[in-house]
Write an enzyme that holds these catalytic residues in place. Sequence first.
Site: not given
Length: 743
Positions: A710-712
């Site tokens: 989910t960071c990217f």
Amino acid sequence: MKIEKRPNPTAISDLIGSHVTRIAAGACHSIAIIKGAPYPFGLNSSGQLGNGKIMTQSTPRKTDDLDHVTGVYAGYHQTFFVRSAGTIEQNEIVGPSCPVKTPSKIDRETFEKLMHSGEKLDLMALLESVFSSLSCINNSFLFNDERRFNVSSDRSHGIDLDQVMETFMLFDESPHKKQFMDLIIDSLSIAFSSWNPKLLSVEGLRVFLILPWLPVFVENVTTDSLMRVHVPLVEAMCSINEALGRTLETWWCQLSTRHFRRMVTVFKAAIRTQLLAGKAPVNCQKYLHIMKQLFTINQSYHIIPLETFYIDEMATALCLKNEYFQMIMKQDPNKTEQDYWTHYPFLLNGAAKGQLLFVEAGVCQRVSQHTAVISSGRFWDEDYIREIQYCHLEVRREYIVADTMNKLPSMSDEDLRKPLKVKIAGEEADDAGGVRKEFFLIVMRKILQPAYGMFSEDEESHLVWFSGLPHEYCEREQFHQLGRLVGLAVYNSTLVPFPFPLALYKYILAIPPTLEDLCELSPTEGKSLQSLLDYEGNDVEDVFGLTFSMTINVLGEPKTIELMPGGEEKPVTYLNREEYVWNYVRHRLELGYNNEIAEQAKQFRKGFCDVLHSRVLLNFQPRELMELVVGNENYDWNEFRDLVIYKGEYSPSHAAIQAFWKAFFALDENERKKFLQFLSGSTRLPVAGMKELNAAIQPSSSESLPVAHTCFNLLDLPNISDDIEMLRRLRISIEHTEGFTLV
């Protein structure tokens, strides 16, 4: 002499009953000829009345020294008489030497008649005659009644603008439209060549309301047509004096929606053309000045939606982030803020303004990091330097709300301006953005629960609002910290699940709520008030039985609020029902019992603005700000598929990708939203929509489940071609989305 200003024609009582055969008027004097003798009146400073004196004469008096006058002509401060060489009897009436001539003009009836008659040359002659003279244009499309005369700065302009609109729309019916437009453009060049603002009267402003309805101002606008029609118009408009400028603004304020929108559309077309031609704002200053005036008027009078001013091409024709960065950092000492397009936020849509806000936040974060490093003095300690460049928040999962609300007050404004990193105690993931996203998702979901007493949820809409509980039950400081938390999420480009109605974002932007906002929060309550407004009978008191008071529930106990002093004794009637509804909405959404809602909301807004003190913020519309905070739900899943980026061996034609999209579109709408949360950390989209996700898919082992970073917004997709098996694994993954663990 004191002259009474009269906006309408006035009868000269001294001449009533006389047969006037000649009239001439100068700057401030008039001459009437009766039976061959002049009757002058008005200013006589240069002896223009012809009576051998210089005293002003307020009423017509016969000049005995002149007779046998057959013609009279008035200059600015002069008068010329023509006398008969022969003998004229004293009582003989001298008739007019020629019929009265009036300036050419155009109206719908004449235009339509000529167009339908097929007399193309006659129509072209009329167009050329009218549009080559500003006076003729100003004489066209006037009302047939007294409104054509009742023209002044505080009254009507005298133009039937609907007739203007309908007449110029008739051009669309003609196969010769382009030829007519070319003729009009050439004629306008002649008309504006005689422009002189020093000789302009109030009636001369009419041209600024008539011309914008010509198709050439909005259709196929090019840099060439811009120079030939837009430039003369805006140059003339910006050259008028301050008093006439105020008159034009007054007229704009009185325009109906369609005519005001046309004004905006014309100048927006000019600015867009310049923008797409690569021109800088310095080349559009006069257009921008007019647009700013129209925007300011619209803010006060709410004539058209603010979106009408937006130029969507701003985001594609310019690198707004780079330009805004240059502006706020003052990278070019030779440029002022007016030299950047981003100085004109009323032209930017919500997504574009969101870009500017995030640029501003990014700059502030980098400055705060740099300041922290410089202040530390420990440049040799790399681990320490990395540590102090972030705002760290460590919480326990089982006490996530308590830990968050206890630690936020100890964080200084300097800390909050750094990029946020969240650590969940006992969990191994390092926050590169994904932990932060899930943290906000969980903490917001829990803090809005009734158990905390900060908010109450409407059973029908499932939206929440400030509880209004007394401060001894619900500390106001909690609302301040929650505001900081929400501002912190926006500052760090993270969407938060915040189920508030639009009224909250209106409050942040200092816009009063309306009945529509109450209908959104509490549909039944809002509809009952709307039924009161819609009721047509005169027996409102008997049917509704209301007084200027309301009852709310506080800790299970009904409390009465008077909507005004003595409200319990004041009945709601047909005449005061709008006042009642306004007061009801205000107390329900803004004040609450003993002003508790007002205090809670005030603390929330203070906290929000403490963190997000952006110069761009106040340029947002409420819904745009709402989408910035919580995202939007404008899902276009086909667009999502088209925008996804593929990595490694994957491509749109790869068997695994084909299987994935077949499985994805087999999901129902709710499951697709869960996938979006699985991938990005939120079920909602950023303010700019799908394209801002920058989602990507890369290969993973054929034995694994789909895994999201989910960071990217990155998906690890197993390399399998069986769409049934892909669908099974996809459903397993999206149903198990919580947990701060490393992949």
